[in-house]
Write a protein that holds these residues in place. Structure first.
Motif, short mmCIF file in Angstrom:
data_model
loop_
_atom_site.label_atom_id
_atom_site.label_comp_id
_atom_site.label_asym_id
_atom_site.label_seq_id
_atom_site.Cartn_x
_atom_site.Cartn_y
_atom_site.Cartn_z
N LEU A 161 48.00 48.30 42.09
CA LEU A 161 48.25 48.54 40.67
C LEU A 161 48.01 47.26 39.87
O LEU A 161 47.38 47.29 38.81
N LEU A 162 48.47 46.13 40.39
CA LEU A 162 48.26 44.86 39.69
C LEU A 162 46.79 44.48 39.68
O LEU A 162 46.28 43.94 38.69
N LYS A 163 46.10 44.74 40.78
CA LYS A 163 44.66 44.47 40.81
C LYS A 163 43.94 45.31 39.77
O LYS A 163 43.08 44.82 39.04
N VAL B 162 41.79 44.06 36.46
CA VAL B 162 40.41 44.46 36.19
C VAL B 162 40.30 45.10 34.80
O VAL B 162 39.38 44.81 34.03
N VAL B 163 41.25 45.95 34.46
CA VAL B 163 41.24 46.60 33.14
C VAL B 163 41.42 45.57 32.04
O VAL B 163 40.74 45.63 31.00
N LEU B 164 42.32 44.61 32.26
CA LEU B 164 42.54 43.57 31.26
C LEU B 164 41.29 42.72 31.06
O LEU B 164 40.91 42.43 29.92
N CYS B 165 40.63 42.32 32.13
CA CYS B 165 39.38 41.56 32.02
C CYS B 165 38.31 42.38 31.30
O CYS B 165 37.57 41.86 30.45
N GLY B 166 38.22 43.65 31.63
CA GLY B 166 37.26 44.53 30.96
C GLY B 166 37.55 44.64 29.47
O GLY B 166 36.64 44.63 28.65
N ALA B 167 38.83 44.73 29.12
CA ALA B 167 39.20 44.83 27.70
C ALA B 167 38.85 43.54 26.95
O ALA B 167 38.37 43.59 25.82
N ILE B 168 39.06 42.43 27.60
CA ILE B 168 38.72 41.14 26.96
C ILE B 168 37.22 41.05 26.75
O ILE B 168 36.75 40.67 25.67
N ILE B 169 36.44 41.39 27.75
CA ILE B 169 34.98 41.33 27.63
C ILE B 169 34.50 42.30 26.56
O ILE B 169 33.63 41.97 25.75
#
Length: 165
Positions: free
Chosen positions: A52-54, A58-65
Motif C-alpha cells: 500500500l505504501l509503495k 508511485v501515485v504521489l510521484c505520478g501526481a507530482i510529475i
C-alpha cells in the motif's frame, strides 16, 4: 649484601636428566588456539514497505510529475497568449503612428506661414513688424538690468522668503 638465586641461571649447570624431570613436573601450559568470534551485522528488514505504501509513493510521484507537466503547459499557453497580445498591440501602435504622421503632414500643409499671416491679418487686423516699428537703444557697460517682481503672500510668506531667500 645478600644475593638471591634469582640473579643466576643455575639450570646451565644441571644435567639433562634434571632438566627433563623439571619439565615433566612443571604444570603443562595448555596452548589454546585463539577463539574466533563472529559478529553478525544487524539484520535488515527483509520486508520493505508494504504494498500500500509503495502504491501510494508511485501515485504521489505520478501526481507530482503530472502537476509539473500541467503547469508547464499552462505557462506555455499564457506565454503564447501574451505574445499574440503583444503582436496585436504593436500592430495597433504602428497604425496609430502612421495616422499621426498623416495628420501632421495635413496640418503642415493646411497651416503654412502664408495662411497664418493672412488669417491673422484678416481676423485680428495684425501685420508683420516693419523696420520703422523697430527701435534700438544702447546700454552702457556699467548699466545693470533688474527684474522687479511683485511679492505675493502675507507677512509669513515674506518672512520665509527673507530667511530662505
Amino acid at each position: 649484601m645478600a644475593q638471591s638465586a634469582e640473579a643466576y641461571d643455575f639450570e646451565l649447570f644441571e644435567g639433562s636428566a634434571v632438566r627433563k624431570r623439571r619439565v615433566e613436573e612443571a604444570p603443562q601450559q595448555v596452548v589454546r588456539e585463539p577463539e574466533i568470534l563472529e559478529f553478525t551485522a544487524p539484520k535488515k528488514h527483509t520486508k520493505s514497505l508494504p504494498k500500500l505504501l509503495k502504491m501510494l509513493a508511485v501515485v504521489l510521484c505520478g501526481a507530482i510529475i503530472f502537476s509539473l507537466a500541467a503547469s508547464l503547459l499552462y505557462s506555455q499557453a499564457k506565454l503564447t497568449e501574451a505574445s499574440e497580445n503583444l503582436a496585436d498591440t504593436q500592430k495597433v501602435l504602428l497604425e496609430q503612428q502612421s495616422v499621426e504622421t498623416q495628420l501632421r503632414s495635413r496640418l503642415t500643409e493646411k497651416y503654412t506661414e502664408d495662411y497664418i499671416e493672412s488669417y491673422v491679418a484678416d481676423r485680428y487686423n495684425m501685420r508683420k513688424a516693419t523696420q520703422s516699428q523697430i527701435q534700438y537703444f544702447s546700454v552702457h557697460q556699467n548699466d545693470l538690468g533688474k527684474v522687479v517682481q511683485s511679492e505675493e503672500g502675507g507677512p509669513i510668506a515674506r518672512f520665509l522668503r527673507q530667511i530662505f531667500g
